[in-house]
Write a protein that holds these residues in place. Structure first.
Motif, PDB file in Angstrom:
ATOM      1  N   UNK A 200      11.676 -14.588  -1.226  1.00 16.63           N
ATOM      2  CA  UNK A 200      11.588 -13.323  -1.006  1.00 16.63           C
ATOM      3  C   UNK A 200      11.498 -12.839   0.744  1.00 16.63           C
ATOM      4  N   UNK A 201      10.624 -14.121   1.228  1.00 14.29           N
ATOM      5  CA  UNK A 201      10.361 -14.212   2.693  1.00 14.29           C
ATOM      6  C   UNK A 201      11.786 -14.185   3.676  1.00 14.29           C
ATOM      7  N   UNK A 202      12.811 -14.425   3.168  1.00  8.94           N
ATOM      8  CA  UNK A 202      13.878 -14.331   4.020  1.00  8.94           C
ATOM      9  C   UNK A 202      15.081 -13.788   3.397  1.00  8.94           C
ATOM     10  N   UNK A 203      15.929 -13.120   4.163  1.00  8.73           N
ATOM     11  CA  UNK A 203      17.368 -12.232   3.703  1.00  8.73           C
ATOM     12  C   UNK A 203      18.236 -12.964   4.595  1.00  8.73           C
ATOM     13  N   UNK A 204      19.385 -13.573   3.754  1.00  9.74           N
ATOM     14  CA  UNK A 204      20.464 -14.163   4.642  1.00  9.74           C
ATOM     15  C   UNK A 204      21.628 -13.242   4.643  1.00  9.74           C
ATOM     16  N   UNK A 205      22.423 -12.732   5.331  1.00 10.69           N
ATOM     17  CA  UNK A 205      23.623 -12.041   5.599  1.00 10.69           C
ATOM     18  C   UNK A 205      24.554 -13.045   5.919  1.00 10.69           C
ATOM     19  N   UNK A 206      25.864 -13.250   5.076  1.00  4.76           N
ATOM     20  CA  UNK A 206      26.850 -14.276   5.264  1.00  4.76           C
ATOM     21  C   UNK A 206      28.047 -13.355   5.660  1.00  4.76           C
ATOM     22  N   UNK A 207      28.808 -13.771   6.572  1.00  3.14           N
ATOM     23  CA  UNK A 207      30.057 -13.137   7.120  1.00  3.14           C
ATOM     24  C   UNK A 207      30.286 -11.588   6.975  1.00  3.14           C
ATOM     25  N   UNK A 208      29.218 -10.834   6.939  1.00  5.93           N
ATOM     26  CA  UNK A 208      29.239  -9.401   7.007  1.00  5.93           C
ATOM     27  C   UNK A 208      28.849  -8.789   8.344  1.00  5.93           C
ATOM     28  N   UNK A 209      29.461  -7.838   8.859  1.00  2.94           N
ATOM     29  CA  UNK A 209      29.139  -6.930   9.828  1.00  2.94           C
ATOM     30  C   UNK A 209      27.831  -6.001   9.573  1.00  2.94           C
ATOM     31  N   UNK A 210      26.941  -6.081  10.669  1.00  8.36           N
ATOM     32  CA  UNK A 210      25.835  -5.391  10.442  1.00  8.36           C
ATOM     33  C   UNK A 210      25.574  -4.712  11.624  1.00  8.36           C
ATOM     34  N   UNK A 211      24.937  -3.429  11.613  1.00  7.58           N
ATOM     35  CA  UNK A 211      24.564  -2.484  12.537  1.00  7.58           C
ATOM     36  C   UNK A 211      23.338  -3.239  13.371  1.00  7.58           C
TER      37      UNK A 211
END
Length: 337
Positions: A200-211
């Motif tokens: 829960x310490x990390x969130x990984x966002x792969x190949x997605x656009x973020x604001x």
């Protein structure tokens, strides 16, 4: 086309004023032409407190190129077009880098116009673009905020190419640091088991656009590990978030110099002799940025510049607002004569 029709033409550079000023000096004075070492520091004559190294520039920048080289021809064409323009617009503001803006005004034929920070400009579609359903990562940031946890935002832009080995070093450094982090990555570059280990310490966002701007403005985000693209740095300064500079390519090392040495809103990772940044260095600098005294100092400094950034765009009184008004008046008057 603009010239043929009699319209004034302006160059837009979506960068700061320092980087092209340093670059011009390096070429004009042939500062690094005879330097063999990639890491030997050489003072810039116009700004003697600033030192540059070969490794701060694109790899083959100082090699002699044949005039038939397509890249060289493109650069020559761009330089010719710029020289025939009536001014140059920078995504910066007067209080951010007064020394370099003043230098450009005094020494260059093209008049500079500081109209930034552009990321704070009003977007008529902003309300329409509001997320109807909150993204997973924004919900995750909300949870961290509600628990009183601070988060490091990690992103290297959409174009930067980072080797698999370097990605693994960054991942290991984040893991060792024990800080909370939100990491936006391209592809499945992170080694197996990483997300399970950090939990829960990390969130990984792969190949997605973020604001990115919304993320930086979130209450839980207290640091930004960045490749030092200028738009990203401006967004971080405007959001009053201190930076851990990890320049990768193009003018990013020069951008890093500005935020680290001049503005003092950032710390910089130090690469090993082979050019890679090791996990221990990542872990140490991340921890210092998020929890140490250096991080507190950078946070105080970036808060000052963040407020100045907002002031620059104040209607009727901000420096960038006034500069834009003067630009319009100057060129509209010229059109009428």
């Amino acid at each position: 086309s603009a010239r043929k029709l009699g319209f004034p033409r302006l160059v837009f550079l979506g960068m700061n004023c320092m980087s092209p000023s340093i670059l011009d000096s390096v070429f004009k004075n042939k500062l690094l032409s005879e330097v063999k070492s990639e890491t030997e520091a050489v003072a810039v004559p116009e700004f003697p407190w600033i030192k540059v190294r070969k490794c701060d520039f694109v790899e083959d920048m100082f090699d002699t190129k044949p005039t038939t080289d397509p890249g060289f021809e493109l650069i020559l064409d761009q330089c010719a077009s710029m020289s025939q323009s009536q001014g140059i617009i920078f995504n910066t503001f007067d209080d951010l880098e007064p020394v370099f803006i003043d230098f450009y005004k005094r020494t260059r034929e093209l008049k500079p116009w500081a109209l930034g920070p552009l990321c704070l400009g009003k977007n008529s579609l902003e309300d329409e673009g509001e997320e109807k359903v909150k993204s997973v990562w924004m919900k995750w940031l909300d949870e961290k905020r509600d628990k009183g946890c601070y988060v490091l935002y990690v992103a290297f832009g959409s174009q930067a190419e980072i080797s698999r080995e370097q990605v693994e070093e960054i991942a290991s450094g984040l893991e060792e640091s024990k800080v909370n982090f939100l990491w936006v990555v391209k592809g499945n570059e992170i080694g197996k088991g990483f997300e399970e280990r950090v939990g829960e310490r990390g969130m990984v966002v792969k190949d997605e656009w973020v604001d990115q701007r919304k993320i930086l403005e979130h209450e839980s985000v207290r640091g930004f590990l960045s490749h030092c693209g200028w738009n990203s740095l401006m967004e971080s300064i405007c959001a009053e978030v201190p930076i851990l500079a990890f320049p990768v390519a193009a003018e990013q090392p020069l951008n890093a110099m500005l935020v680290v040495e001049e503005l003092r809103v950032a710390e910089r990772v130090v690469a090993a002799s082979d050019g890679a940044v090791r996990r221990g260095e990542v872990a140490e600098k991340v921890k210092e940025l998020m929890e140490g005294e250096k991080g507190k100092e950078l946070r105080r400094n970036v808060e000052v510049y963040g407020k100045k950034a907002k002031k620059a765009l104040e209607e009727g009184v901000g420096s960038s607002w006034k500069n834009l008004k003067n630009l319009i008046n100057e060129f509209c008057n010229n059109m009428g004569t």
